[in-house]
Scaffold this active site. Sequence first.
Site, PDB file in Angstrom:
ATOM      1  N   ARG A 121     -25.164  27.674  73.624  1.00  0.00           N
ATOM      2  CA  ARG A 121     -23.859  27.560  72.979  1.00  0.00           C
ATOM      3  C   ARG A 121     -22.791  28.109  73.913  1.00  0.00           C
ATOM      4  NH1 ARG A 121     -26.011  24.393  70.643  1.00  0.00           N
ATOM      5  NH2 ARG A 121     -26.514  24.159  68.437  1.00  0.00           N
TER       6      ARG A 121
ATOM      7  N   ASP B 112     -24.444  23.537  80.400  1.00  0.00           N
ATOM      8  CA  ASP B 112     -24.420  22.268  79.681  1.00  0.00           C
ATOM      9  C   ASP B 112     -23.509  22.387  78.466  1.00  0.00           C
ATOM     10  OD1 ASP B 112     -25.474  19.546  79.232  1.00  0.00           O
ATOM     11  OD2 ASP B 112     -26.377  20.422  77.437  1.00  0.00           O
TER      12      ASP B 112
ATOM     13  N   GLU C 279     -15.327  23.456  74.573  1.00  0.00           N
ATOM     14  CA  GLU C 279     -15.753  22.075  74.807  1.00  0.00           C
ATOM     15  C   GLU C 279     -15.316  21.100  73.722  1.00  0.00           C
ATOM     16  OE1 GLU C 279     -20.128  21.311  73.052  1.00  0.00           O
ATOM     17  OE2 GLU C 279     -20.110  22.754  74.690  1.00  0.00           O
TER      18      GLU C 279
ATOM     19  N   HIS D 191     -23.050  18.698  77.667  1.00  0.00           N
ATOM     20  CA  HIS D 191     -23.835  18.854  76.447  1.00  0.00           C
ATOM     21  C   HIS D 191     -24.858  17.717  76.306  1.00  0.00           C
ATOM     22  CE1 HIS D 191     -23.504  21.247  72.509  1.00  0.00           C
ATOM     23  NE2 HIS D 191     -24.708  20.690  72.544  1.00  0.00           N
TER      24      HIS D 191
END
Length: 329
Positions: free
Chosen positions: A233, A257, A262, A294
């Site tokens: 996260r 990632d 985001e 992600h």
Amino acid sequence: MKVAVFSTKPYDRKFLDQANTHHEIVYFDTRLEPKTASLAADFPAVCVFVNDNVGAETLQVLAEQGTRLVALRCTGFNNVDLETAFQLGIKVVRVEAYSPYSVAEHTVGLILMLNRKLYRAYNRVRDDNFTLDGLLGFDLHGCSVGILGTGKIGLIFAQIMAGFGCQLLGYDVYPNPEFAAIAQARYVDLPELFAQADIISLHCPLLPETHNIINAETISQMKDGVMLINTSRGKLVDTQAVIKGIRSGKVGYFGIDVYEEEDELFFADWSDRIIQDDTFQLLQSFPNVVITSHQAFFTKNALNNIFSTTIASISDFERGNPLKHELTL
């Protein structure tokens, strides 16, 4: 049952249509948030993703329109106000496990990409540049890998890294006997993990106590040149603190990632627009940073499991059956 699906992409439609048995599904490309919640009027269920806003205001609109189920097609649920949902009588379900291998394997991919400079090497060869200067890496064999969170994903990541011959340092408030059973693994407290690990990988949920668990203070406890990896996260990491660590040399490699802010960036095409997030733009400018959008979960195996589980939960709700994947306070 009518289901409104938000934040849909072509792959969502493909795999959800394959999993669906009899429900009436309506797809919306837009994110769910207070100003778009009216699109779900008269839908008993909505299906949402990690970047949808399922806060109190959104839930209030949904409840007034007749929605009684929020189905998360993901594991994380920090974008949902569970207390408000409970008060409004809205059930919330999620996908507890889809393919922990997908995220664990992507994590290893980021480590290899950063260590062996594969992104730089690929671009050089495409430009007919076959020099090796600047591509020096290190053997993973013998390295100490710190793993924050040893649940399903963290455990599989640990098993993969054990195969490389790494020493594993684990931290989890709920120790996993399977992790402890790995020959070269042991549990330590956080200060020891930060001080001893050459590579630190995050696999813990986002909770009040884990928010910004990587910050200026914890970074100061780490080895010089440490590699930080986050496929869990975004808000586990204080990005500004990491940037300071990169500039000072304390953080030698940073692979992510997920990203703190985001929500407005990921899962959208910004190639013809100017990104207004200066912090993200700065991160992109560093040669020792690799960012993916992600995508760690994004395998065929995972999507099949995600949507079959989601449809099963919606069907159980429709039939009045117990909800195996329900979130409770």
